[in-house]
Structures are given as structure tokens and as C-alpha cells.
Motif scaffolding. Sequence first.
Motif, short mmCIF file in Angstrom:
data_model
loop_
_atom_site.label_atom_id
_atom_site.label_comp_id
_atom_site.label_asym_id
_atom_site.label_seq_id
_atom_site.Cartn_x
_atom_site.Cartn_y
_atom_site.Cartn_z
N ASP A 1 16.53 20.30 28.19
CA ASP A 1 17.77 20.64 28.79
C ASP A 1 18.24 19.40 27.47
OD1 ASP A 1 17.76 23.13 30.03
OD2 ASP A 1 17.86 22.07 31.85
N PHE A 2 18.04 18.78 27.65
CA PHE A 2 18.16 17.45 26.87
C PHE A 2 18.14 17.87 25.19
CE2 PHE A 2 17.26 13.65 23.72
CZ PHE A 2 18.23 13.39 24.40
N MET A 3 16.47 18.16 24.39
CA MET A 3 16.18 18.32 23.75
C MET A 3 17.58 19.44 22.50
SD MET A 3 14.47 16.29 22.09
CE MET A 3 13.66 17.21 20.51
N SER A 4 17.46 21.12 23.98
CA SER A 4 17.73 21.11 23.20
C SER A 4 20.24 21.90 23.31
CB SER A 4 18.13 22.97 24.43
OG SER A 4 18.17 22.84 25.75
N TRP A 5 20.96 21.14 24.30
CA TRP A 5 22.16 21.01 24.61
C TRP A 5 22.70 19.75 24.56
CZ3 TRP A 5 24.39 19.82 29.30
CH2 TRP A 5 23.47 20.95 30.86
N GLY A 6 22.03 19.13 26.15
CA GLY A 6 21.69 18.52 26.32
C GLY A 6 22.74 16.81 25.19
N TRP A 7 21.85 16.48 24.28
CA TRP A 7 22.30 15.69 23.24
C TRP A 7 23.35 16.00 22.42
CZ3 TRP A 7 23.78 16.34 18.08
CH2 TRP A 7 22.84 17.71 17.82
N ARG A 8 24.05 16.68 22.19
CA ARG A 8 25.06 17.54 21.66
C ARG A 8 26.74 16.68 22.65
NH1 ARG A 8 24.69 21.23 17.95
NH2 ARG A 8 22.86 22.34 17.80
N ILE A 9 26.46 16.48 23.99
CA ILE A 9 27.49 16.40 25.00
C ILE A 9 28.36 15.15 24.21
CG2 ILE A 9 28.02 15.15 26.87
CD1 ILE A 9 26.16 17.56 27.91
N PRO A 10 27.27 13.71 24.10
CA PRO A 10 27.91 12.59 23.49
C PRO A 10 28.58 12.41 22.37
CG PRO A 10 25.87 12.45 24.33
CD PRO A 10 25.77 13.30 24.17
N PHE A 11 28.30 13.86 21.51
CA PHE A 11 29.27 13.66 20.33
C PHE A 11 29.98 15.01 20.54
CE2 PHE A 11 25.06 13.14 18.16
CZ PHE A 11 25.39 12.59 17.52
N LEU A 12 30.28 15.60 21.32
CA LEU A 12 31.28 16.13 21.92
C LEU A 12 32.53 15.51 22.31
CD1 LEU A 12 29.74 19.70 22.85
CD2 LEU A 12 30.67 19.07 19.89
N LEU A 13 32.24 14.62 23.33
CA LEU A 13 33.05 13.83 24.35
C LEU A 13 33.77 13.10 23.34
CD1 LEU A 13 30.86 12.49 27.37
CD2 LEU A 13 33.34 14.19 26.83
N SER A 14 33.39 12.30 21.52
CA SER A 14 33.58 11.17 20.98
C SER A 14 35.25 11.42 20.72
CB SER A 14 32.88 11.02 19.69
OG SER A 14 33.46 12.39 18.42
N ILE A 15 35.50 12.89 20.38
CA ILE A 15 37.38 13.81 19.95
C ILE A 15 37.87 12.44 21.05
CG2 ILE A 15 37.31 15.78 21.71
CD1 ILE A 15 37.78 15.39 18.17
N LEU A 16 37.79 12.61 22.64
CA LEU A 16 38.38 12.42 23.34
C LEU A 16 38.93 10.90 23.31
CD1 LEU A 16 37.05 13.54 26.85
CD2 LEU A 16 39.04 14.78 25.05
N LEU A 17 37.79 10.09 23.23
CA LEU A 17 38.42 8.52 22.49
C LEU A 17 39.31 9.11 20.77
CD1 LEU A 17 34.46 7.76 23.25
CD2 LEU A 17 36.55 7.49 24.44
N VAL A 18 38.24 9.71 19.91
CA VAL A 18 39.29 9.37 19.40
C VAL A 18 41.02 9.18 19.08
CG1 VAL A 18 39.91 10.68 16.95
CG2 VAL A 18 37.45 10.17 17.33
N ASN B 1 24.49 4.60 24.56
CA ASN B 1 23.70 4.26 25.57
C ASN B 1 23.37 5.06 26.77
OD1 ASN B 1 20.66 2.81 24.38
ND2 ASN B 1 22.22 1.63 23.57
N LEU B 2 25.15 4.14 27.27
CA LEU B 2 25.32 5.20 27.97
C LEU B 2 25.76 6.43 28.40
CD1 LEU B 2 28.38 3.14 30.24
CD2 LEU B 2 25.97 3.19 31.17
N ALA B 3 25.97 6.82 27.18
CA ALA B 3 26.30 8.33 27.14
C ALA B 3 24.89 9.03 27.18
CB ALA B 3 27.07 8.70 25.90
N PHE B 4 24.20 8.56 26.98
CA PHE B 4 22.22 9.56 26.53
C PHE B 4 21.74 9.04 27.70
CE2 PHE B 4 22.77 10.00 22.08
CZ PHE B 4 22.35 11.03 22.27
N LEU B 5 21.85 8.61 28.38
CA LEU B 5 20.66 8.55 29.33
C LEU B 5 21.97 9.23 30.97
CD1 LEU B 5 21.16 4.12 29.93
CD2 LEU B 5 19.39 6.03 29.97
N ALA B 6 23.12 8.79 30.67
CA ALA B 6 23.89 10.67 31.35
C ALA B 6 23.46 11.84 31.52
CB ALA B 6 25.52 10.02 30.95
#
Length: 434
Positions: free
Chosen positions: A182-199, A169-174
Motif C-alpha cells: 500500500d505504501f508503494m502504490s498510494w501511501g507515499w502520495r499522501i504527504p505530497f497532497l497534504l502540502s497544499i494545506l500547508l501552502v 519524516n513524520l508524514a512518511f512515518l504516518a
Amino acid sequence: MSAPAPRISRARLFTASLVGTSIEWYDYYIFGSAAALVFGSIYYSPEASPLAAQLAAYATFAVGFVARPLGAAVFGHLGDRFGRKATLVATLLLTGGSTFLVGLLPTYAAIGLTAPIVLLLLRLLQGFGVGGEWGGAVLIATEHASPRRRAIYGSFAQFGVPIGVLTSNLAFLAVGGLGEEDFMSWGWRIPFLLSILLVGVGFFVRTRLEDAPEFKKLREKRQVHRAPFAELVRRQPRNLILGSLAAIAPPAVGYTVMVYMLDYGTSVVGFERTTLQWLILTSAFVWMAAIALAAVAADRFGAKKVYAIGAVTAVLWPYPLFPMVNTESAGLAFTAFAVAAVVQGIMAGAQGGLFTEIFDVDVRYSGISIAYQLGGMVGGALTPIVLSTLWGTYQSATPLALWVAGLSLVSLITVFGLRTPERASAEPESATTR
């Protein structure tokens, strides 16, 4: 006589169990949030009605639950044969990798029908990996604990669920502050891409784990089975079936709040998306506190009793939940979500210890994984779809509450039938060398 295995500190077990499940559930919940907020409009034909597109998005979300029992069976087999550590690393990489690729997937407007098909495949891979995650994360902690501390150790992995809710939720709020376009076109992708760092963080922690002495002893005595699932079905079918049914209530309540409410609260009640996300996010702190208290109570009074108390609250709370949200009051909505978090926390705090107790060690990874994931498939996969359909048909919150309460009643009834042996750590009576 072999030297005793070095003792792993509670802090290390907590970190290893918590970090991995937090990442796994972060991945899972960002998919659920995106299914509620984004996927219906960008990955399905624009000719479809909004309701049809949203149901398709929920169906894609639900497919992950269908893959979870298969993942539980496969990774349970591997975990019971070769150990918990290697299996946990594999589930982490599979789930995290598929989540990262969702963030790169082109939309329906760019590649047409290929987009929802690939999204479906990635969701299947994500669900397959998650299927083996929870069981291994619970066991890597509980099998290092004494039987009288298993609920507390089993709760380590359970904290990963609300932390996954919190971080997703923090990721989507950010990215929500970008503006709708912008959120619908590319912003929503950022939380998915950041997951690789957490892995990467989870991989570092989990590769430094050791399997518990309880499992190592099985290997030394050559009591590891070639077909653990077949042994599980032959020897403990009752607990497998009843455990699966008992596991329905937590995801039924959880996905009602964490996934369906994002759609219901915005499109039906009229809340702002970010307001709902903040309310759900804040309730995650209540959830974590409830897990901790329930785990302590479960070790003192019995995991089965505490879990049953949680199931009672799960039967009752859906009835005031929807009316409170319908008031359009942020304060009442938060109260509704916070009490739902307590409901989930009571069951979650007891569940790891309870499910470890009811299965023998030589088939335990398979048993707890399959039971947990079958319950999740019924309680989690179906709930957003059924609730959307019921609302579209009746335009009333009463059938929605009845659905969630009915699923929880199944868990309440079946938990009393679970057989919990006096010595959960005892060696299996009928295990033989395979």
C-alpha cells in the motif's frame, strides 16, 4: 517627511519567516525521501537495474538543485527591484503547487516514459521556487533587525529546515504503517497532497507582511537598480564567489544524513526504513537547539567566526559518521545523526546573519540567494549521486567520508576570505538611480 513605518513584532517576523521555509523544506524533503525510497522503482523502466533506477531517482532530485540558482537569480532580481513580500508569496505558491502535482502523477507502468519526464519538470519547478525562498525569508527578518541582532533574526528562517525534516519524516512515518504494498502504490502520495494545506497557511501569513524600512528607504531614494544581478557582479564579485563556496558544507552534511542515509542505512547496513526515519526525525530537535545557540553566539562573537567553527566540525565528523552507522546499533546511529545535526546547526545559526552582512542592501536578495543556492547545488545535488557511485565502486565508507569532508574543507577555507563590513546596514557607496 514621511511617517516612520510601524514596527513589526519579533513574534510576527519569526512566524512569517519560519512558516514559509518550513513548508518549502517540507516539500523539498518529502521529494528527497521519496527519491530514496520510492521513485526508483515506480517512475523508471523496470528493465533498468536497481542501482541504475536509484541513480536516476537521485538525478531527478539533483535537477531541482540545478534549477535553484536560476530561481535565485530571477527571484533575487524581483526581490531587489520590487520588494521581498511579493516575491516570498510567489516562491511559496510555485513550490507548493508543483509538490502537490507530484502526488497526482501516474507511474511508469501507467503512462510509460511520460512519467519520469513530468516528474523531472515538476522537480525543476519546485527547485526554481525554492531558489528564491531562503534569501527572502532571511531578509524579511534580518532587515527588520539591528546589525547586532541579525544572526538571531536570520536564524528564524533556518529553523524551517529542521522543521521541514521533522514534518516530512513524520508524514512518511504516518503512511509507512500501511504495509509495503500500500505504501508503494498510494501511501507515499499522501504527504505530497497534504502540502497544499500547508501552502494555505503560509499564504495567509506572508500576505500580511511588510517590507523592511531598509528596503523602503532605497525605493524612496530611487536607488533600486533595473539589473541588480549585473550590479552585484560588478561591485561584489568576490563575496558572491566566496559566499557560494562557503555555502557548500551545510547541504553536504545535511543531504548525506537526510537523503543518502535512507538508502545506505537500509540497503547496505540493514536498518528498517522506519527506524532510520525515527532516528533522523529525533535528531532534528538537536538541530534546532544548535541553531538557537549558534545564532546567539554569532551575534556575540561574530557570525564569521561561528560559521568557521561549524565548518571545522563538518570536515571532521564524516569520518566517524559512517562507521557508527555501520555498527547497526540504533543508539550509535542516533548519536552519529545528532552530532551531524549539531554540525549543521552551528553553521545554520550563523549563516543568515553572515550572508546578510556581506552584501549591500540594494543587491542583497540576489547576492544571498545566488550564493546560498550555488552552494546547495554542489553540496546537496551531487552528494547523494556521488556517494551512491562511490559505494558501488569501492564498497567502502572511507571514500564517502572523504567526499563530504573535502566539500566541507572548501567551505572552511573560503569563509575566511569573506569581507564583512563594519556597518552591514550602511547604504551602498556606489548605488545610483537606475
